[in-house]
Scaffold this motif. Structure first.
Motif, PDB file in Angstrom:
ATOM      1  N   ALA A  12       1.052  -1.259  -0.268  1.00  0.00           N
ATOM      2  CA  ALA A  12       0.312   0.173  -0.072  1.00  0.00           C
ATOM      3  C   ALA A  12       0.850   1.601   0.361  1.00  0.00           C
ATOM      4  O   ALA A  12       1.939   1.162   0.324  1.00  0.00           O
ATOM      5  CB  ALA A  12      -1.212  -0.083   1.404  1.00  0.00           C
ATOM      6  N   ALA A  13      -0.437   2.246  -0.342  1.00  0.00           N
ATOM      7  CA  ALA A  13       0.478   3.708  -0.620  1.00  0.00           C
ATOM      8  C   ALA A  13       1.581   3.832   1.312  1.00  0.00           C
ATOM      9  O   ALA A  13       0.393   3.302   2.452  1.00  0.00           O
ATOM     10  CB  ALA A  13       0.117   5.550  -0.820  1.00  0.00           C
ATOM     11  N   GLY A  14       2.628   4.474   1.646  1.00  0.00           N
ATOM     12  CA  GLY A  14       3.380   4.661   2.392  1.00  0.00           C
ATOM     13  C   GLY A  14       4.583   3.603   3.273  1.00  0.00           C
ATOM     14  O   GLY A  14       4.323   3.590   4.505  1.00  0.00           O
ATOM     15  N   GLY A  15       4.607   2.097   2.132  1.00  0.00           N
ATOM     16  CA  GLY A  15       4.636   0.894   3.077  1.00  0.00           C
ATOM     17  C   GLY A  15       3.873  -0.028   3.944  1.00  0.00           C
ATOM     18  O   GLY A  15       4.773  -0.873   3.886  1.00  0.00           O
ATOM     19  N   GLY A  16       2.966   0.258   3.455  1.00  0.00           N
ATOM     20  CA  GLY A  16       1.990  -0.693   4.785  1.00  0.00           C
ATOM     21  C   GLY A  16       1.420  -1.466   3.290  1.00  0.00           C
ATOM     22  O   GLY A  16       1.727  -1.579   2.285  1.00  0.00           O
ATOM     23  N   MET A  17       0.626  -2.564   3.831  1.00  0.00           N
ATOM     24  CA  MET A  17       0.342  -4.319   3.001  1.00  0.00           C
ATOM     25  C   MET A  17      -1.257  -4.058   3.014  1.00  0.00           C
ATOM     26  O   MET A  17      -1.705  -3.491   4.360  1.00  0.00           O
ATOM     27  CB  MET A  17       0.431  -5.339   3.653  1.00  0.00           C
ATOM     28  CG  MET A  17       2.084  -5.485   3.220  1.00  0.00           C
ATOM     29  SD  MET A  17       2.111  -5.673   2.256  1.00  0.00           S
ATOM     30  CE  MET A  17       1.825  -7.085   1.507  1.00  0.00           C
TER      31      MET A  17
END
Length: 84
Positions: A53-58
């Motif tokens: 996901a955007a921002g390095g998450g999942m």
């Protein structure tokens, strides 16, 4: 012939939360489509796919079907497709 190998389940870290199932599908001589996974050990089972996901998450999305090309492998693994 189409078959499954290397199946395993990761239990949830918190009791009462869903577990995740992983496996490899080996395609048979013709294209196929996986539309569900079932076990007597779970009330319900869904197919999901994890994505960055955007921002390095999942993030995780439900998937209705998974194409299984003839003579190819489709892997369900952590960080990707899984049954939950």
């Amino acid at each position: 012939q189409l078959y499954i190998s290397d199946a395993w389940v990761r239990l949830a870290a918190v009791e009462g939360r869903p577990a995740a199932g992983y496996f490899t599908i080996h395609g048979g001589p013709v294209d196929a489509t996986l539309v569900s996974v079932r076990t007597d050990m779970a009330v319900r089972t869904e197919l999901h796919e994890s994505k960055a996901a955007a921002g390095g998450g999942m993030t995780m999305d439900a998937i209705d079907q998974v194409p299984v090309p003839a003579l190819q492998q489709v892997r369900f693994m952590p960080g990707g497709k899984h049954a939950m």
